[in-house]
Design an enzyme around this catalytic site. Structure first.
Site, short mmCIF file in Angstrom:
data_model
loop_
_atom_site.label_atom_id
_atom_site.label_comp_id
_atom_site.label_asym_id
_atom_site.label_seq_id
_atom_site.Cartn_x
_atom_site.Cartn_y
_atom_site.Cartn_z
N THR A 96 0.86 -1.19 0.00
CA THR A 96 0.00 0.00 0.00
C THR A 96 0.89 1.24 0.00
O THR A 96 1.91 1.28 0.68
CB THR A 96 -0.95 0.01 1.21
OG1 THR A 96 -1.80 -1.13 1.11
CG2 THR A 96 -1.83 1.25 1.25
N PHE A 142 1.24 5.15 0.82
CA PHE A 142 0.68 6.21 1.66
C PHE A 142 1.36 7.53 1.29
O PHE A 142 2.54 7.52 0.92
CB PHE A 142 0.97 5.94 3.14
CG PHE A 142 0.32 4.69 3.68
CD1 PHE A 142 0.86 3.44 3.43
CD2 PHE A 142 -0.84 4.77 4.45
CE1 PHE A 142 0.27 2.29 3.94
CE2 PHE A 142 -1.44 3.63 4.96
CZ PHE A 142 -0.88 2.38 4.70
O1 LIG Z 1 -7.20 0.02 8.17
C1 LIG Z 1 -5.98 0.21 8.20
O2 LIG Z 1 -5.21 -0.43 8.95
C2 LIG Z 1 -5.40 1.20 7.30
O3 LIG Z 1 -4.43 1.82 7.61
C3 LIG Z 1 -5.98 1.30 5.91
C4 LIG Z 1 -5.49 0.13 5.13
C5 LIG Z 1 -6.30 -0.99 4.99
C6 LIG Z 1 -5.83 -2.09 4.26
C7 LIG Z 1 -4.57 -2.05 3.70
C8 LIG Z 1 -3.77 -0.93 3.87
C9 LIG Z 1 -4.23 0.17 4.57
#
Ligand SMILES: O=C(O)C(=O)Cc1ccccc1
Length: 427
Positions: free
Chosen positions: A303, A305
């Site tokens: 992911t 960010f």
């Molecule tokens: O819900 C979380 O922990 C988040 O930070 C959002 C997320 C959800 C799934 C993958 C990456 C980030």
């Protein structure tokens, strides 16, 4: 009790005065910044400076407390700015980024002269102490918290119940950076979060790519056969869909605000028929056992960010930079082709291009004066390219793009995350 309206606060709290998104979380006392609605003038007097969310019962304690902190901090900022304006020129500067400067240049001994500003002074820096405050959506154990830690290893990561709140905390000077997941290697872009970037006037100042290693968590003693339901963030549910089926789990899937929040919900409600998809750290924090780990359908699940700040960083050319833009056009032929050529002719690589329809949905755009206007566009295009805005090629490309488009905004120009990543157990 005095109610806080956008006009009485002098700051834009309009987006806070809205229907609160239902949260599944159950513990009202945890130190999470929550969306707030009203301002209690009496509390404001006693709660000055309670922006530190480590202390449960201050920011996390109640909506009114946090709102008070916002209002007080915002008014302090305004009055500091007014004082600075009143006091005038450079000879009256009392501090630059926390360094005391000369009050009267003529009387100061030579070695006490204010130091010339360096590039570091001009970068956005915390206005208080050394520790950056970085709000994220979710509760401790969320991947966004891990992303905040990767981007700013010594930061104080601050849980918030909504992204809007994380944005507002930075806008109101309660925090320094916000962290926002924007895309995933499996699920693609998180469009809602791109909308937020447009609705607010924060700048992207960095990015991190985080390998995401999902676990299936349940209360100690619970076995897979007992499960009726799996809850998690919608992205996490989507990233584990095939594996859940392979594990033989014939369960309903339910979306909640964040992965760690799902784990916390199970623990605090003693739910023996429900599992959460979340990190191993969430299992530790909320006393759950790991029924299965590495349950993402693709082992190279990453992911991305972005980090947001009130001010953009000064772009450089001495290390790889990325720039994110969003644009729209009202009419014209081959606009996208022309825009892409502007980059192609200058050998600038694109790392992302994405469009999303906006036909019937006006988008509220905010300008530098924080004035919002509703505008209709058929499509918004998001492009990330590998060049710094300090690079003349990027400047020329954008000058050209501006000619073909009716709306163009640079979301940020920031150092690329070059750290190699590989699937690991570390979340
Ligand atoms: O819900 C979380 O922990 C988040 O930070 C959002 C997320 C959800 C799934 C993958 C990456 C980030």
């Amino acid at each position: 009790m005095q109610s806080l309206t956008p006009s009485s606060s002098g700051i834009n709290l309009k987006s806070l005065i809205r229907t609160k998104i239902q949260s599944n979380r159950v513990n009202p006392n945890r130190p999470v910044i929550r969306c707030v609605y009203r301002f209690d003038a009496a509390n404001a007097a006693v709660n000055t400076g309670t922006a530190n969310t480590n202390s449960v019962g201050h920011v996390g304690g109640s909506r009114a407390d946090w709102q008070s902190s916002c209002a007080i901090l915002a008014s302090k900022v305004v009055s500091q700015q007014q004082n600075a304006e009143k006091s005038g020129g450079a000879g009256n500067i009392t501090a630059v980024n926390g360094h005391k400067a000369a009050m009267d240049l003529d009387l100061v001994p030579i070695d006490n002269q204010p130091k010339p500003l360096t590039i570091t002074d001009l970068s956005p820096a915390p206005m208080h102490g050394a520790q950056l405050r970085v709000p994220y959506q979710g509760v401790p154990g969320a991947y966004s918290e891990a992303a905040a830690g990767k981007a700013y290893p010594k930061c104080e990561a601050i849980p918030c119940d909504q992204f809007e709140v994380a944005f507002q905390a930075v806008e109101l000077w309660i925090a320094d950076r916000a962290v926002l997941p924007v895309e995933n290697s499996l699920g693609g872009s998180i469009h809602r979060n791109y909308d937020l970037l447009l609705r607010h006037r924060l700048h992207i100042v960095g990015e991190v790519q985080l390998p995401v290693h999902h676990c299936l968590l349940a209360l100690p003693g619970v076995r897979k056969e007992y499960l009726n339901r799996v809850i998690s963030h919608p992205q996490a549910l989507a990233q584990c869909e095939l594996t859940l089926t392979k594990l033989g789990l014939n369960v309903t899937r339910e979306a909640v605000d964040d992965t760690a929040g799902a784990a916390e919900y199970i623990a605090s409600n003693n739910l023996r028929d429900t599992a959460a998809i979340a990190s191993a750290r969430a299992a530790d924090l909320y006393g759950l056992q790991i029924l299965a780990e590495g349950i993402q359908d693709d082992s190279s699940n990453v992911t991305r960010f972005v980090m947001l700040a009130r001010e953009p960083i000064i772009p450089r050319t001495d290390r790889p930079f990325k720039t994110s833009i969003v644009f729209a056009h009202d009419k014209g032929t081959s606009v996208l082709f022309k825009v892409l050529s502007a980059f192609a002719f200058r050998n600038i690589s694109l790392t992302k291009i994405e469009s999303r329809p906006h036909r019937n949905r006006p988008i509220r755009l905010v300008d530098d004066a924080n004035v919002g206007t509703a505008k209709h566009f058929e499509y918004m295009f998001y492009v990330d390219f590998e060049a710094s805005m300090a690079d003349v090629r990027a400047q020329n490309a954008l000058a050209e793009v501006q000619e073909f488009t009716s709306f163009l905004r640079v979301l940020g120009s920031y150092p690329m995350d070059m750290t190699p990543w590989c699937p690991s157990r570390e979340d």
